[in-house]
Design an enzyme around this catalytic site. Structure first.
Site, short mmCIF file in Angstrom:
data_model
loop_
_atom_site.label_atom_id
_atom_site.label_comp_id
_atom_site.label_asym_id
_atom_site.label_seq_id
_atom_site.Cartn_x
_atom_site.Cartn_y
_atom_site.Cartn_z
N HIS A 21 -3.91 -9.73 3.85
CA HIS A 21 -5.35 -9.83 4.04
C HIS A 21 -5.65 -10.73 5.24
CE1 HIS A 21 -6.23 -8.83 -0.47
NE2 HIS A 21 -6.01 -7.75 0.26
N HIS A 55 -2.92 2.28 -5.97
CA HIS A 55 -3.44 1.00 -5.48
C HIS A 55 -3.60 0.00 -6.62
CE1 HIS A 55 -4.68 -0.85 -1.76
NE2 HIS A 55 -5.70 -1.44 -2.37
N ARG A 64 0.87 -1.18 0.00
CA ARG A 64 0.00 0.00 0.00
C ARG A 64 0.90 1.23 0.00
NH1 ARG A 64 -2.05 -3.57 3.94
NH2 ARG A 64 -4.15 -4.36 3.47
N TYR A 83 -9.54 -11.65 -6.56
CA TYR A 83 -8.62 -11.64 -7.70
C TYR A 83 -8.86 -12.82 -8.65
CZ TYR A 83 -6.25 -7.89 -5.31
OH TYR A 83 -5.99 -6.69 -4.70
N LYS A 101 -2.71 -2.89 7.80
CA LYS A 101 -3.98 -2.56 8.45
C LYS A 101 -4.19 -3.42 9.69
CE LYS A 101 -6.66 -0.85 4.51
NZ LYS A 101 -7.88 -1.06 3.69
N ARG A 121 -0.80 -2.36 -6.73
CA ARG A 121 -0.95 -3.46 -5.75
C ARG A 121 -1.89 -4.52 -6.32
NH1 ARG A 121 -1.09 -4.93 -0.11
NH2 ARG A 121 -3.19 -5.44 0.63
#
Length: 311
Positions: A283, A257, A167, A292, A189, A260
């Site tokens: 994630h 982004h 990110r 994806y 995150k 990414r």
């Protein structure tokens, strides 16, 4: 907390402060996530102060009806807020009310009757491998007036976004101590830590930037600097990519982004295991990474329609 001081009664403001403190200490939320939660409650508080005609107290918060909550959501919608933001704000309110009930301050069952807005099914929009490589070359916009170290810096940041799937906030917070290791230790995150290999292309780009950068770098300070020596702002990279989009004729979806997204999509297309991609992206849930597979499926169908005589 200034929003709460003026928009909530003292007892309600203290309740919000206690909730935010618990999120930080018990759930170890990042500063940015806490800021988003505080902002959501601040907007709710301002709405209630106007809606009720007075800064609401804990008693007022306990007596709010389904109609009151719906009025807040409708006001936000009228202000142009999208469904994804509305859903997050409703999640923030539910978290706050759960904390209030858990700590014995008050409870309000009306909130459980609200349904979250239906979210559009968004599929990531990656770039093709060739376009991603083009976008990651900052020297496309090179001019005589651009210092070499700035070009090297921009090249290093863009390479990290694509080659490591970072990110933009993660790339800009990297320190020299981190990039001196063969594998990056990234805190993303929710303070979730992951390991990402520092590929040779990224290592070379970072090394050239460090060699040319005119500012001294301490091991544990952000490595990427603005032209005056302070930490590089994400807005600088966003503007850079906007200019690159124009120069390369790329769509508006070509953002920091998107690099990414391209990292993940290109790994999957070349046979990488989905759980490995999940770990590399950081994630928490595999279902987040599975989106994806839809990108890959859409690409296959597009190629089928182009190539098959009966399509």
């Amino acid at each position: 907390m200034s929003d709460f001081a003026t928009s909530l009664a003292p007892d309600a403001a203290a309740a919000v402060q206690g909730w935010l403190a618990s999120l930080k200490s018990e759930r170890r939320m990042s500063a940015k996530t806490l800021e988003a939660y505080a902002r959501d409650l601040g907007q709710f508080a301002r709405f209630l102060a106007d809606h009720l005609g007075t800064p609401p107290s804990n008693r007022d918060l306990a007596l709010l009806t389904v109609s009151d909550f719906r009025a807040f959501m409708a006001r936000r919608r009228m202000n142009g807020v999208e469904s994804r933001t509305l859903a997050r704000q409703l999640s923030s309110l539910r978290s706050f009310y759960r904390h209030a009930e858990k700590t014995g301050l008050f409870r309000n069952p009306a909130l459980s009757a609200l349904r979250a807005p239906k979210l559009p099914h968004a599929v990531p929009k990656p770039l093709s491998p060739d376009k991603a490589k083009e976008l990651a070359k900052a020297d496309t916009l090179a001019g005589d007036e651009t210092p070499r170290w700035v070009l090297a810096r921009d090249q290093a940041v863009l390479t990290l976004l694509y080659a490591c799937g970072l990110r933009i906030s993660e790339a800009l917070s990297l320190t020299t101590a981190q990039v001196e290791q063969p594998t990056l230790t990234i805190t993303g995150k929710g303070n979730k830590t992951r390991l990402v290999p520092l590929l040779p292309a990224a290592r070379q780009a970072v090394a050239l930037y460090r060699e040319l950068c005119p500012f001294a770098m301490k091991p544990n300070e952000p490595m990427f600097r603005g032209q005056k020596g302070g930490p590089l702002n994400a807005r600088n990279i966003q503007l850079l990519i906007a200019r690159l989009r124009g120069a390369l004729g790329l769509p508006d979806t070509a953002t920091p982004h998107a690099l990414r997204h391209s990292f993940a999509t290109h790994l999957l297309a070349n046979g990488a295991d989905l759980r490995v991609i999940q770990e590399l992206l950081g994630h928490a849930s595999l279902s987040t990474t599975q989106v994806y597979t839809e990108v890959n499926r859409a690409h296959l169908l597009e190629q089928y329609r182009k190539a098959h005589p009966r399509a």
